[in-house]
Enzyme design. Structure first.
Site, PDB file in Angstrom:
ATOM      1  N   CYS A 219      -5.752   1.806  -2.536  1.00  0.00           N
ATOM      2  CA  CYS A 219      -5.365   2.065  -3.930  1.00  0.00           C
ATOM      3  C   CYS A 219      -6.360   1.480  -4.927  1.00  0.00           C
ATOM      4  O   CYS A 219      -6.397   1.907  -6.076  1.00  0.00           O
ATOM      5  CB  CYS A 219      -3.970   1.510  -4.175  1.00  0.00           C
ATOM      6  SG  CYS A 219      -3.825  -0.194  -3.632  1.00  0.00           S
TER       7      CYS A 219
ATOM      8  N   GLU B 276      -5.929  11.075  -7.514  1.00  0.00           N
ATOM      9  CA  GLU B 276      -6.224  10.238  -6.366  1.00  0.00           C
ATOM     10  C   GLU B 276      -6.598  11.126  -5.172  1.00  0.00           C
ATOM     11  O   GLU B 276      -5.792  11.952  -4.739  1.00  0.00           O
ATOM     12  CB  GLU B 276      -4.971   9.413  -6.038  1.00  0.00           C
ATOM     13  CG  GLU B 276      -5.264   8.093  -5.411  1.00  0.00           C
ATOM     14  CD  GLU B 276      -4.004   7.274  -5.126  1.00  0.00           C
ATOM     15  OE1 GLU B 276      -2.893   7.818  -5.102  1.00  0.00           O
ATOM     16  OE2 GLU B 276      -4.169   6.067  -4.917  1.00  0.00           O
TER      17      GLU B 276
ATOM     18  N   GLU C 226       4.278  -0.699  -6.672  1.00  0.00           N
ATOM     19  CA  GLU C 226       2.818  -0.815  -6.508  1.00  0.00           C
ATOM     20  C   GLU C 226       2.332   0.568  -6.110  1.00  0.00           C
ATOM     21  O   GLU C 226       2.506   0.982  -4.967  1.00  0.00           O
ATOM     22  CB  GLU C 226       2.466  -1.839  -5.417  1.00  0.00           C
ATOM     23  CG  GLU C 226       2.925  -3.257  -5.700  1.00  0.00           C
ATOM     24  CD  GLU C 226       2.173  -3.911  -6.840  1.00  0.00           C
ATOM     25  OE1 GLU C 226       1.090  -3.414  -7.227  1.00  0.00           O
ATOM     26  OE2 GLU C 226       2.689  -4.915  -7.364  1.00  0.00           O
TER      27      GLU C 226
ATOM     28  N   LYS D 272      11.360  -0.705   5.155  1.00  0.00           N
ATOM     29  CA  LYS D 272      11.111   0.608   5.780  1.00  0.00           C
ATOM     30  C   LYS D 272       9.616   0.899   5.799  1.00  0.00           C
ATOM     31  O   LYS D 272       9.004   1.095   4.751  1.00  0.00           O
ATOM     32  CB  LYS D 272      11.805   1.729   5.002  1.00  0.00           C
ATOM     33  CG  LYS D 272      11.718   3.047   5.766  1.00  0.00           C
ATOM     34  CD  LYS D 272      11.709   4.259   4.876  1.00  0.00           C
ATOM     35  CE  LYS D 272      10.356   4.838   4.635  1.00  0.00           C
ATOM     36  NZ  LYS D 272       9.639   5.374   5.798  1.00  0.00           N
TER      37      LYS D 272
HETATM   38  P1  NAD Z   1       3.953   7.572   0.026  1.00  0.00           P
HETATM   39  O1  NAD Z   1       4.500   7.409  -1.351  1.00  0.00           O
HETATM   40  O2  NAD Z   1       3.875   8.936   0.584  1.00  0.00           O
HETATM   41  O3  NAD Z   1       4.814   6.745   1.059  1.00  0.00           O
HETATM   42  C1  NAD Z   1       5.063   5.382   0.846  1.00  0.00           C
HETATM   43  C2  NAD Z   1       6.394   5.031   1.457  1.00  0.00           C
HETATM   44  O4  NAD Z   1       7.410   5.697   0.702  1.00  0.00           O
HETATM   45  C3  NAD Z   1       6.553   5.508   2.907  1.00  0.00           C
HETATM   46  O5  NAD Z   1       7.257   4.533   3.634  1.00  0.00           O
HETATM   47  C4  NAD Z   1       7.370   6.779   2.743  1.00  0.00           C
HETATM   48  O6  NAD Z   1       8.107   7.091   3.896  1.00  0.00           O
HETATM   49  C5  NAD Z   1       8.260   6.418   1.579  1.00  0.00           C
HETATM   50  N1  NAD Z   1       8.803   7.555   0.837  1.00  0.00           N
HETATM   51  C6  NAD Z   1       8.276   8.794   0.710  1.00  0.00           C
HETATM   52  N2  NAD Z   1       9.075   9.571  -0.025  1.00  0.00           N
HETATM   53  C7  NAD Z   1      10.137   8.808  -0.392  1.00  0.00           C
HETATM   54  C8  NAD Z   1      11.314   9.040  -1.175  1.00  0.00           C
HETATM   55  N3  NAD Z   1      11.558  10.231  -1.723  1.00  0.00           N
HETATM   56  N4  NAD Z   1      12.167   8.025  -1.349  1.00  0.00           N
HETATM   57  C9  NAD Z   1      11.920   6.825  -0.809  1.00  0.00           C
HETATM   58  N5  NAD Z   1      10.852   6.548  -0.046  1.00  0.00           N
HETATM   59  C10 NAD Z   1       9.961   7.530   0.165  1.00  0.00           C
HETATM   60  O7  NAD Z   1       2.573   6.819   0.023  1.00  0.00           O
HETATM   61  P2  NAD Z   1       1.550   6.735   1.235  1.00  0.00           P
HETATM   62  O8  NAD Z   1       0.917   8.073   1.301  1.00  0.00           O
HETATM   63  O9  NAD Z   1       2.212   6.157   2.438  1.00  0.00           O
HETATM   64  O10 NAD Z   1       0.533   5.627   0.726  1.00  0.00           O
HETATM   65  C11 NAD Z   1      -0.529   5.936  -0.067  1.00  0.00           C
HETATM   66  C12 NAD Z   1      -0.193   5.648  -1.520  1.00  0.00           C
HETATM   67  O11 NAD Z   1       0.123   4.272  -1.665  1.00  0.00           O
HETATM   68  C13 NAD Z   1      -1.369   5.886  -2.426  1.00  0.00           C
HETATM   69  O12 NAD Z   1      -0.928   6.511  -3.613  1.00  0.00           O
HETATM   70  C14 NAD Z   1      -1.872   4.487  -2.717  1.00  0.00           C
HETATM   71  O13 NAD Z   1      -2.621   4.364  -3.897  1.00  0.00           O
HETATM   72  C15 NAD Z   1      -0.613   3.710  -2.747  1.00  0.00           C
HETATM   73  N6  NAD Z   1      -0.853   2.293  -2.525  1.00  0.00           N
HETATM   74  C16 NAD Z   1      -0.716   1.429  -3.575  1.00  0.00           C
HETATM   75  C17 NAD Z   1      -0.948   0.068  -3.405  1.00  0.00           C
HETATM   76  C18 NAD Z   1      -0.808  -0.902  -4.548  1.00  0.00           C
HETATM   77  O14 NAD Z   1      -0.843  -2.103  -4.300  1.00  0.00           O
HETATM   78  N7  NAD Z   1      -0.658  -0.449  -5.777  1.00  0.00           N
HETATM   79  C19 NAD Z   1      -1.320  -0.402  -2.148  1.00  0.00           C
HETATM   80  C20 NAD Z   1      -1.449   0.493  -1.092  1.00  0.00           C
HETATM   81  C21 NAD Z   1      -1.196   1.849  -1.299  1.00  0.00           C
END
Ligand code: NAD
Length: 507
Positions: A291, A392, A257, A182
Site C-alpha cells: 500500500c 491503485e 488501513e 479473519k
Molecule cells: P481486500 O479489501 O480485497 O481484502 C482485504 C480483506 O477484506 C480480506 O480478508 C477479504 O476477505 C476481506 N473482505 C473482502 N470483502 C469484504 C467485505 N465485503 N466485507 C468484509 N470483509 C471483506 O484487499 P486485499 O486485496 O486483500 O489487499 C490489498 C489492499 O489492501 C490494497 O488496496 C492495499 O493498498 C491495502 N493495504 C493497505 C495497507 C495499509 O496499511 N493501509 C496495508 C496493506 C494493504
C-alpha cells in the site's frame, strides 16, 4: 483435480480449539507459483463468526486476559515474539508458498520485523498515558482510566498476511481486548499458525480467535455483528466503504488501513543514483503489492531522462523467478487476476501515448510455466489524469511524469483520493521542509521510501483510511478512555443542587 503433495488442513481456532466450519466445506489454498494446493482452511460462515464472537465475549467478561497479572501478560506477548523468531523459517516458507513472493523478502523483512512489533506493543501496557489526576471541580478528584474496548473484529489482506495480522493483534492484545481475526481467503495459513503460537505463548483460550473464509461472508458478518465493539480492516478502499456501512448497525468503532498511491518526487538537486535505487526498491517491494509502494514518480525535467535510464537499468536487472531460489528478487504476484490487472493498466497507458521503458510483459520462468509472474515495469510520460496515475495498480509498475516547478510537483502529488505515503528526493532542506508540510499523506519521507518503525504511526489520510497502525497511537485506538470522579466533601447537599430542586442556600 489431482493433488500431488499431501495437503495439510489448517482448522480455524475458536476458543483455543482447532475447529472446522459449520458449513463442512474447505477452501483450498494454492501456490501462485506452482498452482499446487499448499493447505486447506474451513470455509467459514456467519454461524462460525457467532461462535468466535461468543468465545471472545466470554474470555473478555471473565477477564482471562485483561485481568491477568500485568507481568504475565507482558511475558506472554514477549513469548509470542520469541516463538515467531523460533519458527521464522517455517512461517516464512508457508508465507512464500501461499503468496508466491520471494522467500528472501519474507524471511529477511516481514519475519525479521514482526516480533519487534509485538515486543514494542508489550511495552505499551506498562506506559499508559493520560491527563494527570486533579481536583478540577475543586470538590472531586478526577482521573482517567484507559480500558480495553471488548471484542474486536479484525480483517487482514493477502499482501503481507502474517505481518498485517501482527500489526492488528499487537495493539489489540496489549490493550486487553479479545479478538476475532479473519485472514484473506487466498492467504490464511500463517494466520492460523499465529493463533496456535499465541496459545503456546500463554495467551488464554478465546482471546485470539481466527475464523477463515470469504470476505463477503465472514468479514461482512464480523463487521455487522452486534456484539463486536470495533472492526478493523487492512484492505482495499472499496472494502473499507462496505465495512464502514456494515459497522453502523451497532455504531461500532471503525479502524481502516486502506489503499495507497504513493508519489515519489525527484528534484533537480537529488542524488539520482540514490533516487533510482529508492524507486526500484520502493516500486518493486513485494511485487508492488504494497500500500505504500512508490507508484508515481514525478521527476524534474532536467534529470528526467537520466533518472529513467538508470531506473530502467535497475528494473531490468531484477531477477524474477522461483520464489524459493535465494537468487530470486521477485516471485509471483498473488494471482493471474492481479497479473492481468497490472498488464491491463500498462497496455491502456501505452495505447494512450505513454512509453514503456522497462518490462511490460509476463516472463517465461523455467520450471514454473504457469506462475503468476510479471516483469518489473516502468511507464514514462503518463498523463496526470490517467488511471495508471490515479488508481491503485498493486503490481510491479512505476508510472513516471516530468515536472517543471516544485509547486507543480507537490500539487500533482496531492491530486489523488489516497493519502497514505509519499517521498521527496532533494538535497535542499527548504524544499524538504516545504514538502513535509504540503504533502497530504500520513507518512512523508525525505530521501527514502518504505521505511517503517514500530514506534511511529502508520496510517492514511483521505480515502487511505482512518486510524493508525503501530506506535502508541495504534495502541490507544484499541482502548477507550473513562473519566472517574470521586466526590471529596461527603456533604449530602451540594451547592448546585438548588438549580435542579429546592432554593439557593443562603450565602
Ligand atoms: P481486500 O479489501 O480485497 O481484502 C482485504 C480483506 O477484506 C480480506 O480478508 C477479504 O476477505 C476481506 N473482505 C473482502 N470483502 C469484504 C467485505 N465485503 N466485507 C468484509 N470483509 C471483506 O484487499 P486485499 O486485496 O486483500 O489487499 C490489498 C489492499 O489492501 C490494497 O488496496 C492495499 O493498498 C491495502 N493495504 C493497505 C495497507 C495499509 O496499511 N493501509 C496495508 C496493506 C494493504
Amino acid at each position: 483435480m489431482a493433488i500431488e503433495a499431501p495437503v495439510t488442513d489448517f482448522p480455524m481456532i475458536i476458543d483455543g480449539r482447532p475447529t472446522p466450519s459449520s458449513s463442512g466445506r474447505w477452501i483450498e489454498v494454492r501456490s501462485p507459483a506452482t498452482r499446487e494446493v499448499v493447505g486447506r482452511v474451513p470455509d467459514g460462515t456467519a454461524d462460525d463468526v457467532d461462535r468466535a464472537v461468543a468465545a471472545g465475549r466470554r474470555a473478555f467478561r471473565e477477564g482471562r486476559w485483561s485481568r491477568m497479572a500485568l507481568a504475565d501478560r507482558v511475558a506472554a506477548m514477549n513469548r509470542l515474539g520469541d516463538l515467531l523468531d523460533r519458527d521464522a523459517d517455517e512461517l516464512a516458507r508457508l508465507e512464500t508458498l501461499q503468496t508466491g513472493t520471494s522467500y528472501k523478502l519474507r524471511r529477511e523483512s516481514d519475519f525479521a520485523f514482526a516480533s519487534d512489533n509485538l515486543r514494542f506493543f508489550a511495552t505499551q501496557i506498562r506506559n499508559l498515558e493520560g491527563k494527570a489526576a486533579y481536583e478540577y471541580t475543586g470538590t472531586h478528584t478526577s482521573f482517567v482510566r484507559r480500558e480495553p474496548i471488548g471484542v474486536v473484529g479484525q480483517v487482514s489482506p493477502w499482501n503481507y498476511p502474517m505481518w498485517m495480522a501482527i500489526w492488528k493483534i499487537g495493539p489489540a492484545l496489549a490493550a486487553g481486548n479479545a479478538i476475532v481475526l479473519k485472514p484473506a481467503s487466498a492467504t490464511p495459513l500463517t494466520t492460523v499458525r499465529l493463533a496456535e503460537l499465541a496459545l503456546e505463548a500463554g495467551v488464554p483460550a478465546g482471546v485470539l480467535n481466527v475464523v477463515t473464509g470469504r470476505g463477503d461472508v465472514v468479514g461482512a458478518a464480523l463487521a455487522a455483528h452486534m456484539d463486536v465493539d470495533l472492526i478493523s480492516l487492512t484492505g482495499d478502499t472499496e472494502t473499507g466503504k462496505q465495512i464502514q456501512a456494515l459497522a453502523s448497525a451497532n455504531l461500532k468503532r471503525v479502524h481502516l488501513e486502506l489503499g495507497g498511491k504513493a508519489p515519489f518526487i525527484v528534484c533537480a538537486d537529488a542524488d539520482i543514483e540514490a533516487a533510482a535505487r529508492g524507486a526500484t526498491a520502493g516500486a518493486l517491494i513485494n511485487g508492488g503489492q504494497d500500500c505504500t509502494a512508490a507508484t508515481r514518480a514525478y521527476v524534474h525535467r532536467s534529470v528526467y531522462e537520466a533518472f529513467l535510464a538508470r531506473t530502467a537499468e535497475l528494473f531490468d536487472g531484477v531477477r524474477v523467478g522461483d520464489p524459493f531460489d535465494p537468487a530470486t528478487d521477485l516471485g509471483t504476484l498473488i494471482s493471474d487476476t492481479q497479473v492481468a490487472r497490472a498488464a491491463g493498466f500498462v497496455e491502456r497507458a501505452q495505447a494512450a501515448g505513454a512509453r514503456v521503458v522497462a518490462g511490460g510483459y509476463r516472463p517465461a520462468v523455467p520450471g514454473l510455466p504457469d506462475g503468476a509472474f510479471y516483469r518489473p515495469t516502468i511507464v514514462a510520460d503518463c498523463a496526470q489524469d490517467s488511471e495508471i496515475v490515479q488508481d491503485e495498480v498493486f503490481g510491479p509498475v512505476l508510472a513516471v511524469l516530468p515536472f517543471d516547478t516544485i509547486e507543480e510537483a507537490l500539487e500533482k502529488a496531492n491530486d489523488t483520493r489516497y493519502g497514505l505515503a509519499a517521498s521527496i528526493w532533494t538535497t535542499n532542506v527548504f524544499t524538504a521542509m516545504e514538502a513535509a508540510r504540503t504533502l497530504n499523506f500520513g507518512h512523508v519521507q525525505v530521501n527514502d521510501h518504505l521505511m517503517v518503525t514500530s514506534e511511529m504511526p502508520h496510517g492514511g489520510f483521505k480515502q487511505s483510511g482512518s486510524g493508525k497502525d503501530m506506535s502508541t497511537y495504534s495502541f490507544e485506538e484499541y482502548t477507550q478512555v473513562k473519566h472517574v470522579m470521586l466526590e471529596l466533601t461527603g456533604e449530602p447537599e451540594k451547592g448546585w443542587h438548588y438549580t435542579v430542586f429546592g432554593d439557593k442556600p443562603a450565602e
